[in-house]
Design a protein around this motif. Structure first.
Motif, PDB file in Angstrom:
ATOM      1  N   THR A   1      44.221 -56.528  64.550  1.00  0.00           N
ATOM      2  CA  THR A   1      45.459 -55.967  64.010  1.00  0.00           C
ATOM      3  C   THR A   1      45.280 -54.544  63.505  1.00  0.00           C
ATOM      4  OG1 THR A   1      44.989 -56.817  61.801  1.00  0.00           O
ATOM      5  CG2 THR A   1      46.233 -58.256  63.294  1.00  0.00           C
ATOM      6  N   GLY A   2      44.024 -54.127  63.283  1.00  0.00           N
ATOM      7  CA  GLY A   2      43.811 -52.791  62.751  1.00  0.00           C
ATOM      8  C   GLY A   2      44.140 -52.692  61.276  1.00  0.00           C
ATOM      9  N   LEU A   3      44.132 -53.828  60.559  1.00  0.00           N
ATOM     10  CA  LEU A   3      44.464 -53.814  59.130  1.00  0.00           C
ATOM     11  C   LEU A   3      43.252 -54.081  58.250  1.00  0.00           C
ATOM     12  CD1 LEU A   3      47.821 -55.807  59.184  1.00  0.00           C
ATOM     13  CD2 LEU A   3      47.538 -53.375  58.748  1.00  0.00           C
ATOM     14  N   GLY A   4      42.326 -54.922  58.719  1.00  0.00           N
ATOM     15  CA  GLY A   4      41.218 -55.370  57.890  1.00  0.00           C
ATOM     16  C   GLY A   4      40.369 -54.243  57.350  1.00  0.00           C
ATOM     17  N   LEU A   5      39.911 -53.348  58.218  1.00  0.00           N
ATOM     18  CA  LEU A   5      39.036 -52.271  57.776  1.00  0.00           C
ATOM     19  C   LEU A   5      39.801 -51.224  56.962  1.00  0.00           C
ATOM     20  CD1 LEU A   5      36.754 -51.749  60.908  1.00  0.00           C
ATOM     21  CD2 LEU A   5      36.175 -52.848  58.729  1.00  0.00           C
ATOM     22  N   ALA A   6      41.072 -51.013  57.304  1.00  0.00           N
ATOM     23  CA  ALA A   6      41.891 -50.095  56.505  1.00  0.00           C
ATOM     24  C   ALA A   6      42.040 -50.635  55.086  1.00  0.00           C
ATOM     25  CB  ALA A   6      43.256 -49.911  57.152  1.00  0.00           C
ATOM     26  N   PHE A   7      42.229 -51.937  54.984  1.00  0.00           N
ATOM     27  CA  PHE A   7      42.313 -52.582  53.668  1.00  0.00           C
ATOM     28  C   PHE A   7      40.999 -52.404  52.905  1.00  0.00           C
ATOM     29  CE2 PHE A   7      41.120 -56.329  51.213  1.00  0.00           C
ATOM     30  CZ  PHE A   7      42.115 -56.339  50.257  1.00  0.00           C
ATOM     31  N   CYS A   8      39.878 -52.621  53.588  1.00  0.00           N
ATOM     32  CA  CYS A   8      38.572 -52.463  52.947  1.00  0.00           C
ATOM     33  C   CYS A   8      38.402 -51.057  52.388  1.00  0.00           C
ATOM     34  CB  CYS A   8      37.454 -52.761  53.945  1.00  0.00           C
ATOM     35  SG  CYS A   8      37.350 -54.491  54.460  1.00  0.00           S
ATOM     36  N   LYS A   9      38.770 -50.066  53.181  1.00  0.00           N
ATOM     37  CA  LYS A   9      38.625 -48.670  52.761  1.00  0.00           C
ATOM     38  C   LYS A   9      39.460 -48.394  51.511  1.00  0.00           C
ATOM     39  CE  LYS A   9      38.953 -43.946  54.656  1.00  0.00           C
ATOM     40  NZ  LYS A   9      39.872 -43.314  53.712  1.00  0.00           N
ATOM     41  N   MET A  10      40.697 -48.893  51.490  1.00  0.00           N
ATOM     42  CA  MET A  10      41.579 -48.649  50.355  1.00  0.00           C
ATOM     43  C   MET A  10      41.019 -49.276  49.079  1.00  0.00           C
ATOM     44  SD  MET A  10      45.287 -49.165  52.201  1.00  0.00           S
ATOM     45  CE  MET A  10      46.242 -48.711  50.770  1.00  0.00           C
ATOM     46  N   VAL A  11      40.491 -50.497  49.197  1.00  0.00           N
ATOM     47  CA  VAL A  11      39.959 -51.184  48.015  1.00  0.00           C
ATOM     48  C   VAL A  11      38.686 -50.513  47.522  1.00  0.00           C
ATOM     49  CG1 VAL A  11      38.977 -53.335  47.168  1.00  0.00           C
ATOM     50  CG2 VAL A  11      41.018 -53.383  48.611  1.00  0.00           C
ATOM     51  N   VAL A  12      37.793 -50.181  48.454  1.00  0.00           N
ATOM     52  CA  VAL A  12      36.527 -49.551  48.069  1.00  0.00           C
ATOM     53  C   VAL A  12      36.788 -48.205  47.403  1.00  0.00           C
ATOM     54  CG1 VAL A  12      34.396 -48.539  48.949  1.00  0.00           C
ATOM     55  CG2 VAL A  12      35.155 -50.761  49.796  1.00  0.00           C
ATOM     56  N   GLU A  13      37.683 -47.412  47.978  1.00  0.00           N
ATOM     57  CA  GLU A  13      37.992 -46.106  47.386  1.00  0.00           C
ATOM     58  C   GLU A  13      38.711 -46.255  46.049  1.00  0.00           C
ATOM     59  OE1 GLU A  13      40.067 -43.891  50.375  1.00  0.00           O
ATOM     60  OE2 GLU A  13      38.218 -43.391  51.467  1.00  0.00           O
ATOM     61  N   ALA A  14      39.507 -47.315  45.901  1.00  0.00           N
ATOM     62  CA  ALA A  14      40.152 -47.559  44.610  1.00  0.00           C
ATOM     63  C   ALA A  14      39.114 -47.853  43.531  1.00  0.00           C
ATOM     64  CB  ALA A  14      41.133 -48.732  44.723  1.00  0.00           C
ATOM     65  N   HIS A  15      37.944 -48.353  43.947  1.00  0.00           N
ATOM     66  CA  HIS A  15      36.833 -48.590  43.030  1.00  0.00           C
ATOM     67  C   HIS A  15      35.953 -47.352  42.868  1.00  0.00           C
ATOM     68  CE1 HIS A  15      37.784 -52.906  43.533  1.00  0.00           C
ATOM     69  NE2 HIS A  15      37.058 -53.099  42.453  1.00  0.00           N
ATOM     70  N   GLY A  16      36.340 -46.249  43.509  1.00  0.00           N
ATOM     71  CA  GLY A  16      35.551 -45.030  43.413  1.00  0.00           C
ATOM     72  C   GLY A  16      34.354 -44.994  44.341  1.00  0.00           C
ATOM     73  N   GLY A  17      34.374 -45.829  45.388  1.00  0.00           N
ATOM     74  CA  GLY A  17      33.240 -45.892  46.304  1.00  0.00           C
ATOM     75  C   GLY A  17      33.590 -45.410  47.690  1.00  0.00           C
ATOM     76  N   GLN A  18      32.707 -45.699  48.636  1.00  0.00           N
ATOM     77  CA  GLN A  18      32.943 -45.325  50.023  1.00  0.00           C
ATOM     78  C   GLN A  18      32.417 -46.415  50.947  1.00  0.00           C
ATOM     79  OE1 GLN A  18      30.823 -41.834  51.286  1.00  0.00           O
ATOM     80  NE2 GLN A  18      28.821 -42.561  50.597  1.00  0.00           N
ATOM     81  N   ILE A  19      33.034 -46.508  52.129  1.00  0.00           N
ATOM     82  CA  ILE A  19      32.606 -47.457  53.148  1.00  0.00           C
ATOM     83  C   ILE A  19      32.325 -46.687  54.428  1.00  0.00           C
ATOM     84  CG2 ILE A  19      35.021 -47.984  53.756  1.00  0.00           C
ATOM     85  CD1 ILE A  19      34.064 -50.797  54.553  1.00  0.00           C
ATOM     86  N   THR A  20      31.213 -46.987  55.072  1.00  0.00           N
ATOM     87  CA  THR A  20      30.810 -46.292  56.293  1.00  0.00           C
ATOM     88  C   THR A  20      30.280 -47.301  57.303  1.00  0.00           C
ATOM     89  OG1 THR A  20      28.590 -45.914  55.381  1.00  0.00           O
ATOM     90  CG2 THR A  20      30.224 -44.149  55.084  1.00  0.00           C
ATOM     91  N   VAL A  21      30.109 -46.828  58.544  1.00  0.00           N
ATOM     92  CA  VAL A  21      29.537 -47.668  59.592  1.00  0.00           C
ATOM     93  C   VAL A  21      28.543 -46.842  60.376  1.00  0.00           C
ATOM     94  CG1 VAL A  21      31.422 -47.140  61.207  1.00  0.00           C
ATOM     95  CG2 VAL A  21      30.042 -49.196  61.546  1.00  0.00           C
ATOM     96  N   GLU A  22      27.457 -47.485  60.793  1.00  0.00           N
ATOM     97  CA  GLU A  22      26.440 -46.830  61.606  1.00  0.00           C
ATOM     98  C   GLU A  22      25.889 -47.830  62.614  1.00  0.00           C
ATOM     99  OE1 GLU A  22      22.642 -46.169  59.427  1.00  0.00           O
ATOM    100  OE2 GLU A  22      23.754 -46.991  57.713  1.00  0.00           O
ATOM    101  N   ASN A  23      25.115 -47.338  63.563  1.00  0.00           N
ATOM    102  CA  ASN A  23      24.523 -48.192  64.580  1.00  0.00           C
ATOM    103  C   ASN A  23      23.431 -49.074  63.990  1.00  0.00           C
ATOM    104  OD1 ASN A  23      26.056 -47.420  66.781  1.00  0.00           O
ATOM    105  ND2 ASN A  23      24.682 -45.766  67.362  1.00  0.00           N
ATOM    106  N   ASN A  24      23.313 -50.257  64.555  1.00  0.00           N
ATOM    107  CA  ASN A  24      22.205 -51.151  64.247  1.00  0.00           C
ATOM    108  C   ASN A  24      21.333 -51.232  65.500  1.00  0.00           C
ATOM    109  OD1 ASN A  24      20.522 -53.058  63.054  1.00  0.00           O
ATOM    110  ND2 ASN A  24      21.802 -54.775  63.728  1.00  0.00           N
TER     111      ASN A  24
END
Length: 370
Positions: free
Chosen positions: A322-345
């Protein structure tokens, strides 16, 4: 690169067009010319300008009639029209506005006034375009959500119908009940994402932070997703700090972040693989959580885009996105003053990292009340 702003000048006098072009020389507009209303209407079918400068006094079809035709056309009526006229009586100006004109400017045209009126109309046009884009985006989102809600709901209904069958073994009953539970959780997850994001966007969601044991929260997430992972032959592994660590979070919202990250990892991981939920306190006032999988991974050009609303990155056949889950994660993490990122494994998969600097602290054993 943004598309250049297009202005259509409709005037039967070429010299007047030359004047307009000279006055707008340094504005970087793409200016087109039509020598009559009839020619302009013919060209409108293949060219939709951002703004029209329309002369009133023209042979064959005057500017008022041209304006009416444009404003009565469903695909053109949103284009701002500035009438350029030598007429200055109240009746003439009223006639232009009644025909649908958005503004007017008197001849001889003044450079400062022309530029100001054009900018004013372009602001309105930009607002309209943004609104239309939002409407189309919402329509696409609604269609996508309806489609994705239908899949788990269909599974729930089908499994419930099967449970009515006589002589169904206890093992089959439990299997169908498990599928109903999983489908229900999927529905609940998508609905919660929509509600939480709406509240966050409109500033109605407040963070209710309290001291949370990171070990207990992560353990609870792994337990809740154990069944879904097992059905996909995926092993969940926890690499967690010792119990008793304390971090200030909104536990309900942050739990949803972990749910989304683990759910996504299960969706995109192959059978017979593993997912690691790793959490630690790298510094006294920081917390870091990682979800590590061996799935399809995220290409470099998509790493920022996937955290935007309704962006789904790579389309994978058979997986609800749906394209909502990660957008939601970003909003919550930033509301906590943090950041969310992704990199290769390396060599395959993705690592989603959440880092928050907060009043995190590790509670010593002597502080734990027994």
């Amino acid at each position: 690169m943004d598309k250049p702003i297009s202005i259509l000048v409709i005037d039967d006098e070429p010299d007047n067009f030359d004047v307009i072009e000279a006055l707008l020389l340094h504005e970087q507009y793409h200016i087109n010319y039509a020598s009559s209303g009839i020619k302009a209407l013919e060209r409108m079918s293949v060219m939709q300008p951002d703004l029209i400068l329309l002369d009133v006094m023209m042979p064959d079809m005057d500017g008022v009639e041209v304006c009416k035709k444009i404003k009565n056309h469903l695909q053109w009526q949103h284009i701002p029209i500035i009438m350029v006229t030598a007429l200055n009586s109240k009746e003439d100006l009223g006639m232009c506005l009644a025909a649908g004109a958005d503004d007017f400017i008197s001849k001889p045209v003044n450079k400062t006034e022309l530029q100001a009126r054009i900018r004013s109309m372009l602001r309105l046009k930009r607002q309209y375009d943004n609104l239309q884009e939002l409407i189309h985006l919402r329509e696409d989102m609604v269609n996508m959500i309806v489609h994705d809600l239908r899949n788990p709901l269909t599974n729930i209904v089908l499994c419930a119908e099967i449970l009515k069958f006589p002589k169904l073994s206890s093992e089959s009953q439990l299997s169908k009940l498990d599928q109903i539970i999983i489908g229900s959780r999927q529905l609940q997850s998508m609905i919660n994402d929509l509600l939480f994001m709406a509240k966050l966007e409109y500033g109605r969601m407040q963070l209710y932070q309290k001291e949370v044991d990171l070990y207990q929260m992560c353990t609870s997430v792994l337990t809740d997703f154990e069944l879904l992972a097992a059905q996909n032959n995926i092993k969940l592994i926890g690499d967690l700090p010792a119990p008793g660590g304390s971090v200030s979070l909104d536990s309900a919202l942050f739990r949803r972040v972990l749910d989304n990250l683990i759910s996504n990892a299960i969706k995109f991981s192959p059978s017979n693989s593993q997912i690691i939920l790793k959490a630690n306190y790298p510094l006294p006032n920081e917390v870091k959580i990682q979800v590590i999988d061996t799935g399809t991974g995220v290409s470099e050009e998509l790493r920022d885009m996937i955290f935007q609303k309704y962006e789904i990155g790579n389309v994978v056949q058979g997986i609800n996105q749906t394209g909502l889950g990660l957008a939601f994660c970003k909003m919550v993490v930033e509301a906590h003053g943090g950041q969310i990122t992704v990199e290769n494994n390396y060599p395959t998969g993705a690592i989603f990292s959440v880092e928050i600097s907060t009043n995190a602290r590790v509670v010593t054993q002597s502080e734990i009340k027994i």
